[in-house]
Motif scaffolding. Structure first.
Motif, PDB file in Angstrom:
ATOM      1  N   VAL A  13       0.825  -1.209   0.000  1.00 29.97           N
ATOM      2  CA  VAL A  13       0.000   0.000   0.000  1.00 29.97           C
ATOM      3  C   VAL A  13       0.862   1.263   0.000  1.00 29.97           C
ATOM      4  O   VAL A  13       0.381   2.344   0.332  1.00 29.97           O
ATOM      5  N   SER A  14       2.115   1.135  -0.386  1.00 32.06           N
ATOM      6  CA  SER A  14       3.023   2.287  -0.364  1.00 32.06           C
ATOM      7  C   SER A  14       2.571   3.400  -1.299  1.00 32.06           C
ATOM      8  O   SER A  14       2.945   4.559  -1.109  1.00 32.06           O
ATOM      9  N   GLU A  33      -5.274   6.067   7.486  1.00 30.72           N
ATOM     10  CA  GLU A  33      -4.108   6.672   6.853  1.00 30.72           C
ATOM     11  C   GLU A  33      -2.933   5.697   6.787  1.00 30.72           C
ATOM     12  O   GLU A  33      -2.838   4.764   7.586  1.00 30.72           O
ATOM     13  N   ASN A  34      -2.046   5.974   5.840  1.00 30.88           N
ATOM     14  CA  ASN A  34      -0.840   5.181   5.698  1.00 30.88           C
ATOM     15  C   ASN A  34       0.235   5.772   6.612  1.00 30.88           C
ATOM     16  O   ASN A  34       1.089   6.545   6.186  1.00 30.88           O
ATOM     17  N   LYS A  35       0.115   5.412   7.886  1.00 26.68           N
ATOM     18  CA  LYS A  35       1.064   5.892   8.887  1.00 26.68           C
ATOM     19  C   LYS A  35       1.209   4.806   9.944  1.00 26.68           C
ATOM     20  O   LYS A  35       0.360   3.906  10.027  1.00 26.68           O
ATOM     21  N   GLN A  38      -1.573   2.431  11.611  1.00 27.05           N
ATOM     22  CA  GLN A  38      -2.738   2.277  10.742  1.00 27.05           C
ATOM     23  C   GLN A  38      -2.416   1.573   9.434  1.00 27.05           C
ATOM     24  O   GLN A  38      -3.325   1.137   8.726  1.00 27.05           O
ATOM     25  N   SER A  39      -1.138   1.454   9.096  1.00 29.27           N
ATOM     26  CA  SER A  39      -0.782   0.911   7.784  1.00 29.27           C
ATOM     27  C   SER A  39      -1.222  -0.537   7.607  1.00 29.27           C
ATOM     28  O   SER A  39      -1.590  -0.939   6.506  1.00 29.27           O
ATOM     29  N   LEU A  42      -4.842  -0.360   6.830  1.00 28.08           N
ATOM     30  CA  LEU A  42      -4.972   0.148   5.467  1.00 28.08           C
ATOM     31  C   LEU A  42      -4.764  -0.974   4.466  1.00 28.08           C
ATOM     32  O   LEU A  42      -5.538  -1.118   3.515  1.00 28.08           O
ATOM     33  N   ALA A  43      -3.750  -1.798   4.675  1.00 29.78           N
ATOM     34  CA  ALA A  43      -3.482  -2.919   3.776  1.00 29.78           C
ATOM     35  C   ALA A  43      -4.651  -3.897   3.753  1.00 29.78           C
ATOM     36  O   ALA A  43      -5.073  -4.369   2.683  1.00 29.78           O
ATOM     37  N   CYS A 104      -0.858   8.673  -3.027  1.00 26.28           N
ATOM     38  CA  CYS A 104       0.155   9.593  -2.493  1.00 26.28           C
ATOM     39  C   CYS A 104       0.364  10.747  -3.452  1.00 26.28           C
ATOM     40  O   CYS A 104       0.206  10.669  -4.607  1.00 26.28           O
TER      41      CYS A 104
END
Length: 104
Positions: A13-14, A33-35, A38-39, A42-43, A104
């Motif tokens: 999910v980068s 969010e991608n942080k 949470q990543s 997210l994935a 992004c």
């Protein structure tokens, strides 16, 4: 299989900054969010949306399986894992979410 092992099998999910969950009328009800912290969720949610087209009951069940040991913890401690709580609510209500990906 453990959550960490399940994550390794999901698409990267980068390329995503975030994912929004929308209710039946299009209101944003959550943003993942991608942080750090949470990543992983997210994935999971991005993979579920890609496989199922939305976060519906089938996606929620798969997501609960993917979250593995965290699902049991979430059931025992409601509120400690909001992204899992949301999947449990989909299972209970039958009402899912559409997904909007933010690159992004």
């Amino acid at each position: 299989m453990a959550f960490a092992d399940n994550l390794k099998q999901l698409p990267a999910v980068s390329h995503l900054a975030a994912l929004q969950l929308l209710d039946a009328v299009g209101n944003v009800v959550a943003t993942i969010e991608n942080k750090p912290g949470q990543s992983g969720a997210l994935a999971v949610y991005a993979a579920l949306a890609a496989r199922h087209g939305s976060i519906n009951v089938a996606a929620a069940q798969e997501g609960l399986d993917l979250f593995a040991e965290h699902t049991a913890h979430a059931r025992a401690h409601p509120g400690s894992h909001p992204n899992i709580d949301r999947l449990l609510a989909v299972m209970a209500s039958g009402e899912g979410f559409s997904v909007k990906l933010q690159a992004c």
